[in-house]
Design a protein around this motif. Structure first.
Motif, mmCIF file in Angstrom:
data_model
loop_
_atom_site.group_PDB
_atom_site.id
_atom_site.type_symbol
_atom_site.label_atom_id
_atom_site.label_comp_id
_atom_site.label_asym_id
_atom_site.label_seq_id
_atom_site.Cartn_x
_atom_site.Cartn_y
_atom_site.Cartn_z
ATOM 1 N N THR A 1 0.861 -1.059 -0.055
ATOM 2 C CA THR A 1 0.044 0.092 0.194
ATOM 3 C C THR A 1 0.718 1.370 0.120
ATOM 4 O OG1 THR A 1 -0.107 0.302 2.525
ATOM 5 C CG2 THR A 1 -1.632 -1.357 1.599
ATOM 6 N N GLN A 2 0.320 2.392 0.017
ATOM 7 C CA GLN A 2 0.890 3.600 0.089
ATOM 8 C C GLN A 2 0.829 4.322 1.446
ATOM 9 O OE1 GLN A 2 3.003 5.008 -2.312
ATOM 10 N NE2 GLN A 2 2.651 2.955 -3.161
ATOM 11 N N GLU A 3 -0.088 3.531 2.345
ATOM 12 C CA GLU A 3 -0.295 4.179 3.828
ATOM 13 C C GLU A 3 0.847 3.983 4.637
ATOM 14 O OE1 GLU A 3 -2.892 2.871 7.559
ATOM 15 O OE2 GLU A 3 -3.533 2.274 5.611
ATOM 16 N N ARG A 4 1.510 4.948 5.256
ATOM 17 C CA ARG A 4 2.668 4.924 6.288
ATOM 18 C C ARG A 4 2.138 4.167 7.421
ATOM 19 N NH1 ARG A 4 5.904 9.665 6.483
ATOM 20 N NH2 ARG A 4 6.696 9.796 4.369
ATOM 21 N N ILE A 5 3.140 3.365 8.052
ATOM 22 C CA ILE A 5 3.022 2.522 9.123
ATOM 23 C C ILE A 5 2.552 3.243 10.321
ATOM 24 C CG2 ILE A 5 4.521 0.756 8.020
ATOM 25 C CD1 ILE A 5 6.216 1.563 10.375
ATOM 26 N N THR A 6 2.904 4.501 10.519
ATOM 27 C CA THR A 6 2.559 5.417 11.701
ATOM 28 C C THR A 6 1.238 6.426 11.182
ATOM 29 O OG1 THR A 6 4.053 7.193 10.766
ATOM 30 C CG2 THR A 6 4.913 5.660 12.497
ATOM 31 N N GLN A 7 0.309 6.491 11.994
ATOM 32 C CA GLN A 7 -0.772 7.425 12.039
ATOM 33 C C GLN A 7 -1.018 8.139 13.286
ATOM 34 O OE1 GLN A 7 -4.447 5.264 11.029
ATOM 35 N NE2 GLN A 7 -3.584 4.874 9.045
ATOM 36 N N LYS A 8 -1.646 9.447 13.203
ATOM 37 C CA LYS A 8 -1.987 10.439 14.316
ATOM 38 C C LYS A 8 -2.886 9.555 15.288
ATOM 39 C CE LYS A 8 -6.086 12.490 12.698
ATOM 40 N NZ LYS A 8 -6.518 13.836 12.192
ATOM 41 N N GLU A 9 -2.528 9.726 16.607
ATOM 42 C CA GLU A 9 -3.045 9.316 17.738
ATOM 43 C C GLU A 9 -2.924 7.774 17.945
ATOM 44 O OE1 GLU A 9 -7.042 10.804 17.760
ATOM 45 O OE2 GLU A 9 -6.468 12.865 18.260
ATOM 46 N N LYS A 10 -2.003 7.339 17.099
ATOM 47 C CA LYS A 10 -1.700 5.873 17.359
ATOM 48 C C LYS A 10 -0.367 5.653 17.607
ATOM 49 C CE LYS A 10 -5.561 4.313 14.131
ATOM 50 N NZ LYS A 10 -6.070 3.299 13.150
ATOM 51 N N ILE A 11 -0.053 4.382 18.141
ATOM 52 C CA ILE A 11 1.187 3.899 18.426
ATOM 53 C C ILE A 11 1.422 2.737 17.684
ATOM 54 C CG2 ILE A 11 3.023 3.081 20.234
ATOM 55 C CD1 ILE A 11 1.077 4.484 22.419
ATOM 56 N N THR A 12 2.614 2.791 16.923
ATOM 57 C CA THR A 12 3.003 1.720 15.908
ATOM 58 C C THR A 12 4.172 0.909 16.689
ATOM 59 O OG1 THR A 12 2.163 2.890 13.936
ATOM 60 C CG2 THR A 12 4.033 0.781 13.692
ATOM 61 N N ILE A 13 4.149 -0.561 16.751
ATOM 62 C CA ILE A 13 5.110 -1.279 17.412
ATOM 63 C C ILE A 13 5.766 -2.067 16.306
ATOM 64 C CG2 ILE A 13 5.651 -2.905 19.164
ATOM 65 C CD1 ILE A 13 2.973 -1.915 20.777
ATOM 66 N N VAL A 14 7.071 -1.989 15.846
ATOM 67 C CA VAL A 14 7.485 -2.908 14.809
ATOM 68 C C VAL A 14 8.362 -3.704 15.625
ATOM 69 C CG1 VAL A 14 9.285 -2.471 12.953
ATOM 70 C CG2 VAL A 14 7.777 -0.848 13.405
ATOM 71 N N TYR A 15 8.416 -4.951 14.800
ATOM 72 C CA TYR A 15 9.022 -6.057 15.447
ATOM 73 C C TYR A 15 9.320 -6.984 14.324
ATOM 74 C CZ TYR A 15 4.496 -8.555 14.877
ATOM 75 O OH TYR A 15 3.339 -8.933 14.477
ATOM 76 N N SER A 16 10.159 -8.117 14.678
ATOM 77 C CA SER A 16 10.543 -9.034 13.763
ATOM 78 C C SER A 16 9.998 -10.593 13.918
ATOM 79 C CB SER A 16 12.047 -8.933 13.518
ATOM 80 O OG SER A 16 12.775 -7.817 13.182
ATOM 81 N N HIS A 17 9.923 -10.985 15.216
ATOM 82 C CA HIS A 17 9.684 -12.229 15.627
ATOM 83 C C HIS A 17 8.412 -12.485 16.131
ATOM 84 C CE1 HIS A 17 13.924 -13.161 14.715
ATOM 85 N NE2 HIS A 17 14.235 -11.864 15.584
ATOM 86 N N SER A 18 7.824 -13.652 16.242
ATOM 87 C CA SER A 18 6.487 -13.917 16.675
ATOM 88 C C SER A 18 6.514 -13.872 18.049
ATOM 89 C CB SER A 18 6.008 -15.438 16.063
ATOM 90 O OG SER A 18 7.071 -16.592 16.689
ATOM 91 N N TYR A 19 7.692 -14.354 18.891
ATOM 92 C CA TYR A 19 7.620 -14.291 20.381
ATOM 93 C C TYR A 19 7.484 -12.663 20.564
ATOM 94 C CZ TYR A 19 12.671 -13.567 19.856
ATOM 95 O OH TYR A 19 13.874 -13.120 19.335
ATOM 96 N N GLU A 20 8.080 -11.617 20.040
ATOM 97 C CA GLU A 20 8.145 -10.401 20.288
ATOM 98 C C GLU A 20 6.512 -9.944 20.232
ATOM 99 O OE1 GLU A 20 12.603 -8.925 18.761
ATOM 100 O OE2 GLU A 20 10.736 -8.790 17.332
ATOM 101 N N GLU A 21 6.032 -10.424 19.120
ATOM 102 C CA GLU A 21 4.505 -9.985 19.070
ATOM 103 C C GLU A 21 3.876 -10.571 19.947
ATOM 104 O OE1 GLU A 21 0.746 -11.848 16.272
ATOM 105 O OE2 GLU A 21 2.680 -11.411 15.147
ATOM 106 N N ALA A 22 4.052 -11.614 20.600
ATOM 107 C CA ALA A 22 3.095 -12.442 21.788
ATOM 108 C C ALA A 22 3.427 -11.361 23.009
ATOM 109 C CB ALA A 22 3.675 -13.822 21.902
ATOM 110 N N GLU A 23 4.534 -11.121 23.160
ATOM 111 C CA GLU A 23 4.970 -10.198 24.377
ATOM 112 C C GLU A 23 4.069 -9.095 24.490
ATOM 113 O OE1 GLU A 23 8.921 -8.090 26.525
ATOM 114 O OE2 GLU A 23 9.057 -9.642 25.108
ATOM 115 N N TYR A 24 4.383 -8.380 23.245
ATOM 116 C CA TYR A 24 3.682 -6.960 23.101
ATOM 117 C C TYR A 24 1.912 -7.006 23.276
ATOM 118 C CZ TYR A 24 7.618 -4.014 23.204
ATOM 119 O OH TYR A 24 8.887 -3.359 23.545
ATOM 120 N N LEU A 25 1.522 -8.218 22.574
ATOM 121 C CA LEU A 25 -0.042 -8.254 22.606
ATOM 122 C C LEU A 25 -0.366 -8.687 24.047
ATOM 123 C CD1 LEU A 25 -0.571 -10.726 19.605
ATOM 124 C CD2 LEU A 25 -1.388 -8.343 19.895
#
Length: 787
Positions: free
Chosen positions: A706-730
Motif C-alpha cells: 500500500t501507500q499508507e504510512r505505518i504511523t498514524q496520528k493518535e496511534k502507537i506503532t510497534i515494529v518487530y521481527s519475531h513472533s515471540y516479540e509479537e506475543a509479548e507486546y500483545l
C-alpha cells in the motif's frame, strides 16, 4: 554568691584576698622597715573587713572599698605600668572584673556603656567543662591541656572592632571539694579525657556547686587585633559562598587591621583569555566592585579604568594608590576615573593586584569616604592579607572552572549517570599510570550484551507544514509590498516601479507551486536589495508613509521577512517538543528504579529516545530479562501518556499539529561503543548495524502493498521481527486495554521491504482520548492480571 556568667557551674565561688593577706603578714615580720611598716599599716586598715580574708558574699563591699582594694593589690598592679598594661581582678571564665588598670578603664569607656564583655565563641557547656578541667589540673594534678586562645572582641571609640587575647593568673585561687563533690578514680580520668563533648558526663562527675573556688584571679589582655583578624579572615574565606554574612565579616576584619571605620572591600577578576576584568561570578549579591560599579565587565584592560593609565597595576603588578581622589581628579587624564570614584563617595582607595606565580588573578579594591586614610604607608598591611586572598581566589577559580566544565558536560556533552562509572574508572587509571614522556592511549568504552529500546513521538507532516507556513509568510509579505507599490506616488522612475511590481507578482505566482529549496533565499535577497531601498528613499505622502512604517514593524529583525505563520508553527513545535521531553525525562526517573540503564533522547521534529539495559552497564546488580520486560511496558505506557498529553495540548496550540508514535522492538543483545571522534555512543559491529538502519528508515515506511504510512496520528506503532516479540507486546496491549488506556482494536500488518532489511511486522493501536492517568503498572501486575 553567684558571680557566674552562666547559670550552672561546678564552683561555689567566693572572692577572697586571704593568700595576699598572708603574704602581707609575712612582710610585716621582715627586717626591712619601709616594707614592714607599709604592710602593718595596710593590715590595720583591712582589720575592719574580715570578709577580705574569709570570703566576700556581698559584692557591694568591693564597690564601696575600691581604694582600699587598690592599695591591697598595689604590688600586683604597679602604678608605673597602669597606663600600658590591660589588667584587672577577675574570677577565670566568670563575668566579674574589678580594679582595672587605667588602660583597661579607657578601653571599656571607649566601647560604650552598653558594651557587654563576653568571651568570643564561649558557650555554657564550654564554660562548665573548662571549669572542670581547672579542678582536674589544680586539685588532682592531672594534665588536661587546652591551648585554644580566648579573646574579648571590644570596639574602640571609632567603632572598629579590636581583638584582645586573654591570659589568666590563678596563683591566688584555691580549689577545694564540698560535701557534694564526687571522688574520682583513674578510670574516671580516662573516661573524661575521651569524652570532651559529653556535657552530661562532666556534670555527673562534677555536680553543680560541688567545689569551692576561693580567692581571686588576674586577667591580662594584649592587643592581638592583627593576628586575630588574619585568623578570622582565613576562616571567613573558607566559608561557603552562599554565606550571607561573608562580605560583612570580611569588611569588619579589614577595618580592624587598617583601623578605618568606613573601609569597604571590592574585587574584580581578571579574564586572561579575553584580556578584561569582570565582576566575580560567585556570590554576586555580596561581593561588589567599586571600579566596575554598575558594569558587569570591561571592554579590555587598556580601557578598563575610564581612560586612566594604570600601568603600575597591570604591567608592573604593584598597588595603585589614590590617597586624595579629589586632588587626583584634577590631573589631566584622571578626570573620568576621579569622577567615577567621587560619584560613589570614595575619597581614598588602594587597588592591589592579586598575583599567583606572577600571574594576575584579579584586583582587590579598598575604598573609604575619608581623604588620605588609605595611603602608601598602610598599603603595606596588604602584605599580611593577600596570601589568604590569593589562595581563596585561586580556589574560587578552580571551583568555577569545575562548575563550568560540569555545565558543559551536562548541556553539551552529557555522559549519562548509568555509564559515568566506566568513564571515571578510565580517567582514574590515566592519572594513576600516566607517564608525561609517553602518550597515554585511552581504552575504548564498550558495553557488551545490552538490550536496546527505541521509541519516538514525531510531528506528522512537519516538513510540509514548515513549507506551507514559509509560503504563507512570503505571499503575505509580497501582497503587502504590492499594496504599498499601488499607493506609492512618485514623479520619477514610474517605469522602475512597474518593473518591480511585475517581478514581485512573478514571485507570488511561483509560490502557488511546490516550494523549491532556494525560493525563500531568492525572495529574501530580492526584497532586501531591490525593494527596501525604494521604500526607504522615496518621498511619499503621510498615508503611504504609514503603510511603509507598519510594514517595517512587521518584519522579523533577523531575516527582514514576515515571520507570522512560521512563528505559530515554530512555537507549536517548541511547545510539543518541550512537553514531550519533560514527560519523558520525568518518567525516566522512575524507569531508572526498575534497573539502572543508559538513556538518551533527542529533539528533532518530535522527540526520540534510546535505552540500553544489561549487566555490563550495571555490574553491581544481578540482571534478569524481567527488568527488560518491565522497561518495555514502561516505554509503552510513557508513549501513551505523551499521546494523551498532546491530545490535551492540541486545542491551545498556536498552530494545529498532529503526532505519531513508534516503538522499535529488537530482542537480540548488542554492543555499544563510545565513539571518541563523535563523543557519542553507537552500536558496534556489522550485524548490529541492521538495528541502526531500521531506526533511521522505519518511520517513513509504508504498509506492505500500500501507500499508507505505518504511523498514524493518535496511534502507537510497534515494529518487530519475531513472533515471540509479537506475543509479548500483545500481552502489554491487552493489559492496557483492560486498564482503558488503549482502544480495543488492534491492527496487524507486514511492512514493505527496506533497503537491506525485510520481514518486519507491526502492531498498531490507538490511545483512548481521556484525561491522562498517573497510574503506572509493573510487569508483575500485568502477569497477575493476565493469569
Amino acid at each position: 554568691m553567684n558571680t557566674n556568667l552562666f547559670k550552672e557551674s561546678p564552683f561555689k565561688t567566693q572572692i577572697s584576698f586571704h593568700k595576699l593577706i598572708e603574704s602581707l603578714e609575712e612582710i610585716a615580720l621582715s627586717d626591712i622597715d619601709y616594707r614592714s611598716n607599709y604592710a602593718k599599716a595596710l593590715l590595720k586598715e583591712i582589720e575592719h573587713f574580715p570578709e577580705f580574708r574569709t570570703g566576700i558574699e556581698d559584692l557591694s563591699i568591693i564597690e564601696n572599698n575600691k581604694t582600699l582594694i587598690k592599695y591591697l593589690l598595689a604590688d600586683l598592679f604597679p602604678t608605673a605600668l597602669t597606663k600600658n598594661e590591660i589588667k584587672a581582678v577577675t574570677i577565670p571564665f566568670q563575668n566579674l572584673t574589678f580594679n582595672y588598670s587605667e588602660r583597661f578603664t579607657r578601653i571599656l569607656k571607649d566601647a560604650g556603656g552598653d558594651f557587654d564583655m563576653t568571651i568570643r565563641d564561649f558557650d555554657e557547656d564550654q564554660f562548665y567543662i573548662v571549669s572542670c578541667i581547672l579542678i582536674l589540673n589544680t586539685y588532682y594534678k592531672q594534665r588536661f591541656e587546652i591551648n585554644k586562645p580566648l579573646f574579648y572582641d571590644i570596639p574602640d571609640a571609632n567603632g572598629i572592632l579590636k581583638h584582645y587575647r586573654i591570659l589568666y593568673n590563678a596563683d591566688f585561687l584555691e580549689i577545694t571539694p564540698t560535701e557534694k563533690a564526687v571522688s574520682l578514680t583513674t578510670e574516671d580520668f580516662d573516661l573524661l579525657i575521651d569524652n570532651y563533648d559529653d556535657i552530661n558526663l562532666w556534670k555527673q562527675k562534677f555536680p553543680k556547686e560541688s567545689w569551692y573556688l576561693q580567692g581571686f584571679g588576674i586577667v591580662s589582655l594584649f592587643d592581638a587585633t592583627t593576628e586575630s583578624a588574619i585568623s578570622n579572615l582565613k576562616s571567613n574565606l573558607l566559608k561557603a559562598d552562599n554565606d550571607p554574612n561573608s562580605k560583612q565579616s570580611t569588611e569588619i576584619i579589614f577595618r580592624s587591621i587598617f583601623k578605618i571605620s568606613d573601609l569597604k572591600v571590592g574585587l574584580i577578576i581578571y579574564n586572561e583569555e579575553e584580556n578584561k576584568f569582570i565582576k566575580p561570578p560567585f556570590n554576586k549579591n555580596e561581593i561588589t566592585s567599586y571600579i566596575l560599579f554598575d558594569q558587569e565587565e570591561t571592554v579590555n584592560c587598556e580601557k578598563a579604568f575610564f581612560g586612566c593609565s594604570l600601568s603600575t597595576l597591570i604591567e608592573e603588578k604593584k598597588p595603585f594608590i589614590i590617597s586624595n581622589v579629589e586632588k587626583f581628579s584634577t590631573i589631566a587624564g584622571n578626570e573620568e576615573l576621579g569622577k567615577h570614584l567621587l560619584k560613589q563617595d570614595i575619597k581614598s582607595c588602594i587597588l592591589a593586584p592579586v598575583l599567583k606565580n606572577n600571574k594576575l588573578l584579579g584586583v582587590i579594591e579598598l575604598v573609604s569616604s575619608q581623604t588620605r586614610v588609605l595611603n602608601s604607608v598602610n598599603a603595606n598591611n596588604l602584605d599580611l592579607l593577600l596570601p589568604y586572598v590569593i589562595d581563596t581566589l585561586e580556589r574560587y577559580n578552580i571551583d568555577l572552572q569545575n562548575q563550568i566544565e560540569a555545565v558543559i558536560q551536562r548541556e553539551y556533552t552529557a555522559i549519562h549517570s548509568s555509564v559515568y562509572w566506566k568513564f571515571k574508572n578510565e580517567a582514574e587509571k590515566y592519572y594513576r599510570t600516566n607517564d608525561p614522556s609517553k602518550d597515554y592511549i585511552f581504552k575504548e568504552i564498550v558495553f557488551k550484551e545490552v538490550y536496546p529500546l527505541y521509541g519516538q513521538i514525531d510531528i506528522k507532516g512537519s516538513s510540509q507544514h514548515r513549507n506551507n507556513t514559509v509560503k504563507e509568510d512570503l505571499k503575505n509579505q509580497l501582497k503587502t509590498l504590492l499594496n504599498i507599490f499601488e499607493s506609492l506616488k512618485s514623479n520619477n522612475a514610474l517605469s522602475l516601479l512597474e518593473q518591480r511590481k511585475f517581478e514581485m507578482q512573478s514571485y507570488f505566482n511561483e509560490l502557488q507551486l511546490e516550494l523549491k529549496a532556494d525560493t525563500e533565499q531568492q525572495i529574501q535577497n530580492y526584497i532586501q536589495k531591490e525593494i527596501h531601498p525604494i521604500l526607504k528613499n522615496s518621498k511619499v505622502d503621510s498615508d503611504c508613509q504609514l503603510l511603509i512604517d507598519n510594514y517595517f514593524e512587521e518584519l522579523d529583525p533577523k531575516t527582514a521577512l514576515f515571520y507570522h505563520s512560521r512563528k505559530k508553527f515554530d512555537d507549536a513545535m517548541s511547545i510539543i517538543n518541550k512537553k514531550m521531553a519533560f514527560i519523558l525525562d520525568k518518567e525516566q526517573v522512575e524507569a531508572q528504579k526498575i534497573f539502572p540503564h543508559y538513556f538518551e533522547r533527542f529533539k528533532t521534529d518530535g522527540v526520540e529516545h534510546n535505552l540500553y539495559i544489561g549487566a555490563s552497564i550495571t555490574p553491581t546488580q544481578d540482571f534478569d530479562t524481567m527488568y527488560l520486560n518491565n522497561l518495555r511496558l514502561w516505554q509503552l505506557q510513557t508513549l501513551c501518556k505523551m499521546e494523551l498529553e498532546h491530545h490535551r495540548l492540541k486545542s491551545i496550540l498556536p498552530y494545529e499539529l498532529d503526532v505519531t508514535s513508534l516503538i522499535l522492538v529488537f530482542s537480540s543483545p548488542l554492543s555499544i561503543r563510545f565513539r571518541m571522534d563523535e563523543k557519542r555512543f553507537d552500536v558496534d559491529g556489522t550485524y548490529n548495524a541492521r538495528y541502526e538502519v531500521v531506526k533511521k528508515r522505519i518511520d517513513k515506511a509504508n504498509i506492505k502493498g500500500t501507500q499508507e504510512r505505518i504511523t498514524q496520528k493518535e496511534k502507537i506503532t510497534i515494529v518487530y521481527s519475531h513472533s515471540y516479540e509479537e506475543a509479548e507486546y500483545l500481552k502489554y496491549i491487552k493489559f492496557l486495554q483492560f486498564k482503558k488506556i488503549l482502544e480495543p482494536a488492534i491492527e496487524q500488518f507486514d511492512i514493505e521491504e527496506l533497503q537491506g532489511v525485510s520481514g518486519l511486522k507491526a502492531l498498531r493501536i490507538k490511545v483512548v482520548n481521556t484525561e491522562s492517568s498517573d497510574d503506572k503498572y509493573t510487569y508483575q501486575e500485568l502477569l497477575r492480571e493476565l493469569n
